[in-house]
Design an enzyme around this catalytic site. Structure first.
Site, PDB file in Angstrom:
ATOM      1  N   TRP A 321       2.832   2.173 -12.212  1.00 49.89           N
ATOM      2  CA  TRP A 321       1.700   2.573 -13.060  1.00 49.89           C
ATOM      3  C   TRP A 321       1.046   3.835 -12.519  1.00 49.89           C
ATOM      4  CZ3 TRP A 321      -3.887   0.742 -12.293  1.00 49.89           C
ATOM      5  CH2 TRP A 321      -4.153   0.472 -10.949  1.00 49.89           C
ATOM      6  N   ASP A 322       1.365   4.170 -11.279  1.00 48.27           N
ATOM      7  CA  ASP A 322       0.848   5.388 -10.672  1.00 48.27           C
ATOM      8  C   ASP A 322       1.042   6.581 -11.615  1.00 48.27           C
ATOM      9  OD1 ASP A 322       1.609   3.391  -8.832  1.00 48.27           O
ATOM     10  OD2 ASP A 322       1.719   4.786  -7.163  1.00 48.27           O
ATOM     11  N   GLU A 463      -3.557  -6.333  -5.439  1.00 52.45           N
ATOM     12  CA  GLU A 463      -2.356  -7.155  -5.249  1.00 52.45           C
ATOM     13  C   GLU A 463      -2.527  -8.278  -4.228  1.00 52.45           C
ATOM     14  OE1 GLU A 463       0.798  -4.405  -4.390  1.00 52.45           O
ATOM     15  OE2 GLU A 463       1.141  -4.013  -6.519  1.00 52.45           O
ATOM     16  N   GLN A 576      -7.471  -2.966  -3.321  1.00 51.73           N
ATOM     17  CA  GLN A 576      -7.724  -1.654  -3.930  1.00 51.73           C
ATOM     18  C   GLN A 576      -8.669  -1.794  -5.115  1.00 51.73           C
ATOM     19  OE1 GLN A 576      -3.411  -2.207  -4.900  1.00 51.73           O
ATOM     20  NE2 GLN A 576      -3.853  -0.543  -6.325  1.00 51.73           N
TER      21      GLN A 576
HETATM   22  C1  BGC Z   1      -0.186  -0.658  -4.834  1.00 52.80           C
HETATM   23  C2  BGC Z   1       0.208  -0.491  -6.279  1.00 52.80           C
HETATM   24  C3  BGC Z   1       0.970   0.793  -6.431  1.00 52.80           C
HETATM   25  C4  BGC Z   1       2.164   0.822  -5.502  1.00 52.80           C
HETATM   26  C5  BGC Z   1       2.893   2.153  -5.540  1.00 52.80           C
HETATM   27  C6  BGC Z   1       1.063  -0.626  -3.982  1.00 52.80           C
HETATM   28  O1  BGC Z   1       0.733  -0.701  -2.646  1.00 52.80           O
HETATM   29  O2  BGC Z   1      -0.867  -1.860  -4.633  1.00 52.80           O
HETATM   30  O3  BGC Z   1      -0.946  -0.456  -7.084  1.00 52.80           O
HETATM   31  O4  BGC Z   1       1.394   0.952  -7.743  1.00 52.80           O
HETATM   32  O5  BGC Z   1       1.733   0.609  -4.191  1.00 52.80           O
HETATM   33  O6  BGC Z   1       2.066   3.203  -5.185  1.00 52.80           O
END
Ligand code: BGC
Length: 722
Positions: A321-322, A463, A576
């Site tokens: 989703w970044d 997460e 986050q």
């Molecule tokens: C984050 C996710 C992100 C991914 C890639 C993870 O550590 O929690 O939100 O999309 O890293 O950057």
């Protein structure tokens, strides 16, 4: 201070890995890690290819690194001169953001090696380097250079059946193991000295050996051109690599460099932010935009950007989703063609998303959490390894992080809102929105007692809390997606009244439209004025302890804080920005006071364990007029790759590399936060909130195809044609 160049002086072996990221050169097609000319696999030398993936046995599927065609090692008096093995008296490494070049300057006993390299922005398949070797004392020297297969791989090897050619242009042709994709790397060298060259094929590559009697005080120059082609971008990769190398060498280093610099020049005209008042911040922002632009897929029509860019195989080279939430905003405001390229990738990977939804027993489009080519889901069931038991831990990112579909739909809608351009919606974006809405429709539960619609068993952006119910972020994303599915008809009503009707027919969507209309009011979360938003059902009942307390419970610095046994999982400590990301993405839903209240609650409870976090806090702090609170988050976000920051481990898995999302976040803070820029339907507004450290900000944006320049100072702002 030169805010366009970053130099590190001295040599510390421990920095080799992070320097590979810091000093990367790239052009969207490939990334060449910032390693020394003479380095190999051990120091993580790699040429990372965009969008080419391979799986070796049961190991993680990851992107393919090409053989290294810029390898060059000097031998003096029969001994290799190599950083890490030979003690230098002086050493420095520089990345020049404006020109897109990497250089090193190392003084060894008896000899000085300088080199410069670039990944051509003008010719995506071309890498070039120029070495200048100056001898302090005369002697027998030999330069060994060639195409080397001894490169960094995490879950490799990925290239097999190498066939080498030791003709004047050296060549290595191989095929990937899983899909048999041909990869060809050629190298041509121009060196005006030496008494002939010997060429040799070994089991680590194909080399040329240039022997010469070095004269004291003299500098010897060598130019290397290396071309990389794959079967995904060329019908005859070997032939194309060969002819590009010859062509580049015939044109010469200077001329190829000029063409490359000219493209960078244009890029900076489109997106450079001039930040006055704090040079370190200006340097960090330039570094962020440099990294972001080095990996932007200018060569492609439909491609997105992996979470660790082109700095390696970490995060499986996958698109998260970044791309939509952190990278897309920069491009849509500065280089809208690139924003389209990112979103076309989602249009083209819709079939993968439809398959994934079906696999889980749902309808519509459930996009891959870690998307590889064609929308293949790269996220495994076991994404973390426990540091105590060394056993894989079942994680649920793949299954439960369903906000991904809404995030993608959100970006399509933003593209339309910002540009007023319907073309992307028409070329597949509208279908993406409808299929994502259909997915949420099939994923929602309707409670028999309350009549409320609920999204159960999900993971929001945070997460560390897996399998929660009614994540505010997720429910809002899903509701927004449904709202937009319903709004499509109105949007096209004037210019293309039949379009949506026929799409609905084609997708057999009539009944779903009715269901969405009925469901939406039951799902859409409400956010009472001034109230605290609960991140998910029951969040406030979790242990309310401090970040320090949770840190104090950590037994191993690599241990993972989430999943069942993680130290954060049963507390209110979050990884986050989550509710705050929601506030940043849906500003109209929250008053400034409500944002502030939630910010003050959630910020101390946020570990910022993801590089995606700080920018959301900075953006929202500007909303309630506190740039001082934003500043630290801005610096942290913008300097992440220069500082070598970010997490390097998730359990036992290496996750280091560059941080494109933070790079995008840095631009967002400057432009959307500090300058308070907002473009909607071709109308631009500014609501500046400059921190005291910044005297002025000046940056271009593209508004309806025209470049304009925004200037913000503490006394006011102006907008002019650029
Ligand atoms: C984050 C996710 C992100 C991914 C890639 C993870 O550590 O929690 O939100 O999309 O890293 O950057």
């Amino acid at each position: 201070m030169d805010v366009w160049r970053y130099t590190q002086s001295g040599f510390n072996e421990q920095d080799a890995v992070t320097n590979g990221n810091r000093f990367l050169v790239g052009n969207g097609f490939m990334g060449y890690r910032g390693t020394m000319d003479e380095w190999g696999r051990e120091q993580l030398a790699a040429v990372c290819l965009a969008g080419v993936y391979d799986q070796n046995g049961g190991k993680w599927r990851e992107p393919v690194n090409a053989p290294n065609g810029l390898f060059a090692e000097l031998t003096l008096h029969g001994k290799p001169v190599a950083l890490g093995r030979t003690e230098p008296s002086e050493h420095s490494q520089t990345v020049d953001f404006r020109r897109g070049t990497h250089s090193r300057d190392t003084r060894f006993p008896g000899v000085r090696i300088q080199s410069e390299r670039f990944a051509s922005m003008a010719r995506p398949h071309l890498l070039m380097s120029r070495l200048a070797i100056t001898f302090y004392e005369g002697g027998d020297a030999e330069l060994k250079t060639g195409v080397v297969t001894d490169i960094w791989d995490i879950n490799g090897p990925h290239l097999f059946g190498h066939t080498f050619n030791d003709g004047r242009v050296l060549m290595c042709e191989s095929r990937t193991g899983e899909l048999g994709i041909p990869v060809a790397v050629a190298q041509a060298a121009d060196c005006g000295f030496g008494c002939g060259e010997k060429r040799k094929i070994t089991d680590t590559g194909v080399y040329r050996f240039i022997r010469f009697r070095a004269e004291a005080g003299k500098t010897y120059y060598v130019t290397l051109a290396s071309a990389v082609f794959t079967g995904m971008d060329d019908p005859d990769p070997g032939e194309s690599a060969l002819s590009l190398c010859e062509k580049a060498l015939a044109e010469g280093y200077e001329s190829c460099l000029k063409a490359h610099e000219a493209v960078w020049d244009g890029i900076w005209q489109d997106c450079a932010v001039e930040l006055r008042g704090d040079d370190s911040a200006a340097l960090a922002l330039n570094a962020s935009l440099y990294h972001l632009n080095s990996i932007a897929p200018r060569h492609a029509e439909s491609l997105s950007i992996p979470a660790r860019g082109l700095s390696g195989q970490t995060y499986k080279g996958a698109v998260f989703w970044d791309s939509e939430i952190f990278l897309f905003p920069v491009f849509v405001h500065t280089q809208p063609e690139l924003a389209k390229t990112l979103l076309r990738y989602r249009i083209d990977t819709l079939p993968g998303a439809l398959r994934k939804a079906d696999e889980y027993g749902f309808r519509g489009a459930f996009y891959a959490w870690e998307s590889q080519e064609g929308g293949v889901e790269g996220c495994t069931d076991y994404n973390v390894t426990d540091v105590f038991t060394h056993r894989p831990v079942r994680t649920y990112f793949r299954d439960k992080q369903i906000h991904i579909s809404g995030d993608i739909a959100y970006a399509f809608w933003r593209y339309y809102e910002i540009t007023g351009d319907l073309s992307l919606l028409k070329q597949g974006g509208a279908e993406v929105i409808l299929q994502c809405a259909r997915f949420y429709l099939s994923r929602t539960h309707l409670r028999a007692d309350t009549g409320k619609a609920e999204l159960l068993d999900v993971i929001g952006p945070d997460e560390y809390h897996e399998r929660v119910n009614n994540s505010a972020f997720t429910n809002q994303m899903a509701a927004h997606c449904m709202e937009n599915a319903l709004a499509l008809g109105d949007v096209f009503a004037e210019h293309d009244p039949d379009f949506v009707g026929s799409l609905i027919k084609k997708l057999d969507f009539e009944q779903d439209m009715e269901l969405i209309r009925a469901l939406l009011p039951k799902l859409r979360p409400t956010f009472p004025e001034g109230g605290l938003v609960e991140q998910f059902d029951g969040y406030f009942k979790l242990e309310d302890c401090t970040l320090e307390e949770v840190r104090g419970r950590v037994l191993d610095e690599r241990e993972y804080w989430g999943t069942n046994h993680g130290v954060a999982a049963h507390t209110q400590i979050i990884k986050q920005a989550d509710v705050i990301a929601l506030a940043a993405l849906f500003p109209a839903l929250f008053s400034d006071e409500t944002v502030e209240r939630n910010w003050r609650y959630y910020e101390p409870r946020t570990e910022h364990g993801s590089s995606l976090s700080a920018c959301m806090y900075a953006l929202t702090a500007c909303r309630f007029g506190r740039p001082d609170l934003a500043w630290e988050h801005f610096i942290k976000t913008a300097s992440i790759d220069l500082a070598g920051g970010g997490k390097h481990w998730a359990g036992e898995i290496y996750i280091g590399g560059t941080h494109p999302a933070a790079n995008g976040g840095a631009w967002m803070i400057a432009a959307l936060g500090f300058a308070g820029l907002e473009i909607r339907g071709g109308e631009l507004t500014l609501r500046p909130c400059l921190p005291k450290q910044i005297q002025s900000l000046r940056f271009p944006v593209t508004l309806r195809g025209k470049r304009i320049r925004v200037t913000v100072t503490h006394d006011g702002f102006s907008v002019e044609d650029a």
